[in-house]
Every structure is written in C-alpha cells, then in structure tokens.
Scaffold this active site. Structure first.
Site, short mmCIF file in Angstrom:
data_model
loop_
_atom_site.label_atom_id
_atom_site.label_comp_id
_atom_site.label_asym_id
_atom_site.label_seq_id
_atom_site.Cartn_x
_atom_site.Cartn_y
_atom_site.Cartn_z
N SER A 146 0.77 -1.21 -0.06
CA SER A 146 0.02 -0.05 -0.13
C SER A 146 0.69 1.18 0.18
O SER A 146 1.73 1.43 -0.76
CB SER A 146 -0.91 0.03 1.45
N ASP A 286 -8.83 -6.05 -4.88
CA ASP A 286 -7.91 -4.94 -4.38
C ASP A 286 -8.70 -3.79 -4.63
O ASP A 286 -9.43 -3.56 -5.34
CB ASP A 286 -6.63 -5.08 -4.97
N HIS A 313 -6.75 -5.93 -0.85
CA HIS A 313 -5.76 -5.14 -0.43
C HIS A 313 -4.58 -5.80 0.33
O HIS A 313 -3.47 -5.38 0.04
CB HIS A 313 -6.04 -3.77 0.09
#
EC number: 3.4.11.5
Length: 339
Positions: A146, A286, A313
């Site tokens: 991320s 995601d 994610h």
C-alpha cells in the site's frame, strides 16, 4: 608426547571455536548493542531529519548475510503489526527480515511538525534504516504494501544502487489512477443507496461521524481491504494504533479513493528507470486495479507479476499461500541469480 600436543591443539581449537560461536550469538541476540539488557531483536534506530533527531522502532528476525528484507507498512502511519504474518513464512525460509514502524507511527517517535510528512523525507528515513541494519546491494530487499509500496518505489528511484530486489504489494504507481478506479469500478459495486449516503457524508466532510465507518467497513473494507470473516489480530491492533492525523494529511480520511498530499502523486512514467529485479503483486478484489499492477511489472526493466485470485488489498492475509509462495519464490530466484 606428540599425541599430548595434538590433544592440546584440538582442545584449544574447540575452545576458540566455541568462544567465537558464543560471541557471534551474543552479538546477534543483542542486535549489536553494548548493553546487559537483551531486547528480543528490537532496536530504536536514530533518524536525522530537517527538524531534529528522532527514533524509529525496528525488530530483527533471523540472521542471513545474503538476504535482508525490510518491510514497509502502509497507511501512511499504520504499524508493522498487520505485517506480522511474514514472521512464520520468512523464518521457515531462513530469511533475515525487519519489521519497522516508520516515523510518526505508534511504536516510533511521533513528532508534531507536519513538514516531516512528505514522501521525500520518508525515503531519506528508509535509507538511514538501511545503513543501520547493515544492508547493501548484495543482500537488501525492500517489500512495501500500500503506502509502503509508494515508499518502496520512490526509494528505488533514488537509491536502487543499494537494492538487490524490490517487491511492491498492492500499490499502483499513480494516485489519480487509484482514485479513478475507486470511482469508476469499486464504487459502482456498492448498493446505490449505500454509496449515496457515503458520498453525502464526504460532501459535508463529516468524516468523524461514526456512520461513515459504519458504512465503509462492511461495504468497502470487508470487500476490498481484507476479506477474511474475522480480521487477524495484527490488523486489528494496527487499526487501533494508526496515527489518524498523518494518515488523513497524506492519504485522506479513508481507503475509498485518495486525497491529501498524495492525491497527485504519479511516477508511472518513471518506472522504466527501475532496473533491479522487481515483483509487482496484484489481487482480484484489491482497492488497486490488478491489471495496472500487471502493467507495472512490464514497465520496469526486470519485472515479474504475482496475481492473487482470492486476495484483496491485504492479500498477504486473505490469499496468503499464493502471496507468500510467490514472494518467497521471487526472493530465492533473485538470490540464486535465476531471475
């Protein structure tokens, strides 16, 4: 007489060997700190910044001079806790790796000067951590998830001469593309009435309204952040410990799109500058477009793509075996010059 001398030599050799082994183990378990207090691999690393010196939390696992992996958590200003799933997988492989809370995160110092919260300053911090853990171009792997993926790519663009392998998990190279995917793809998967209520709260900037997260958690986070029915303990702790001030300043109030200082961040046209072996990881559910992640693997000079068909994610959790096996294979291939 000759046998006595031989026995004495053997005894001396074994004694020296054991002494060296003992000293090596002692250095390892104290993490190179000259102290009588052992800290289980934890070390607060001093970091110099334009506004003073602070300390960041790190924890070392394993001892492998060929493979040193630094884990970069997301957020910004989440914590290492949600990345604890690497502990069993990486230790089984004999990798040396480091959990690390970036400056401003829960276990590190949390200065209040907002000028510190820039991508450039965080990149410089990572470089200081690299030096402190004794990693170099022959053994240093950076794995970012991320926001940590943003940081990993930015670090590679400036310091790839110090990297052996780069791993970018669940982060596209363009914040505008991230926002567009959220608006044009993910938002449309919500029930219209739910989306309308979320947008109404956002329009009023009523982000502290409990209703905002009441809507996002089941309708967005449970679908696209982590799809496990019961979230892992590490993720729950990281969520409780997030520094909301920094997170909102840089990312925005939620994962549903992006705003703040990162809103216009875009390095997609620079990915060709990354020449070290690179793994891009995407997942079906995601918040980031998995097709964009695949494209990125082709834009860098030496890329590989890992797709997690059941992941979101945090595919490291909800598609764990596919994720971990792919990551481990990549690291071993790079280490063995098979990439």
């Amino acid at each position: 007489m000759r046998s006595i001398i031989l026995l004495a030599f053997v005894a001396l050799f074994i004694s020296c060997k054991n002494e060296n082994k003992s000293q090596t183990l002692s250095d390892y378990f104290t993490y190179g700190q000259n102290t009588a207090v052992e800290s289980a691999g934890i070390k607060m690393i001093p970091i110099k910044t334009p506004v003073g010196e602070f300390k960041v939390w790190t924890k070392r696992f394993g001892k492998n001079p060929k493979i040193k992996i630094l884990l970069l958590h997301g957020g910004p200003a989440m914590t290492h806790e949600y990345m604890e799933c690497f502990e069993t997988y990486f230790q089984r492989e004999g990798f040396e790796f480091y959990e690390y809370d970036q400056l401003g995160s829960y276990y590190s110092d949390q200065p209040k000067d907002s000028s510190l919260w820039t991508t450039e300053r965080f990149v410089d911090e990572v470089e200081q951590v690299r030096k402190a853990i004794g990693a170099d171009k022959d053994n240093f792997y950076v794995l970012g998830n991320s926001w940590g993926g943003i940081l990993a790519m930015e670090y590679a663009l400036k310091y790839q001469k110090n990297i052996k392998g780069l791993l970018v998990a669940n982060m596209v190279a363009s914040a505008p593309e991230y926002g567009k995917y959220a608006d044009e793809v993910l938002a449309k998967q919500m029930k219209p009435e739910i989306l309308a209520e979320i947008r109404a709260l956002e329009a009023k900037k009523d982000f502290n309204n409990p209703r905002y997260m009441e809507l996002l958690i089941p309708n967005f986070y449970k679908e696209h952040l982590c799809r496990l029915k019961e979230w892992p303990d590490g993720l729950n702790r990281a969520s409780k410990h997030v520094n909301g001030e920094i997170y909102t300043l840089m990312q925005g109030p939620s994962e549903f799109g992006i705003s703040g200082r990162l809103a216009k961040w875009d390095i997609k046209n620079r990915l060709h500058e990354i020449t070290v072996p690179t793994l891009m990881i995407g997942a079906k559910y995601d918040t980031m477009d998995p097709k964009a992640m695949e494209e990125q693997s082709k834009l860098v000079k030496k890329g590989r793509y890992l797709y997690c068909p059941n992941g979101s994610h945090l595919a490291m959790w909800d598609d764990q075996k596919v994720f971990m096996n792919g990551v481990i294979q990549f690291v071993n291939d790079v280490d063995n010059d098979k990439f």
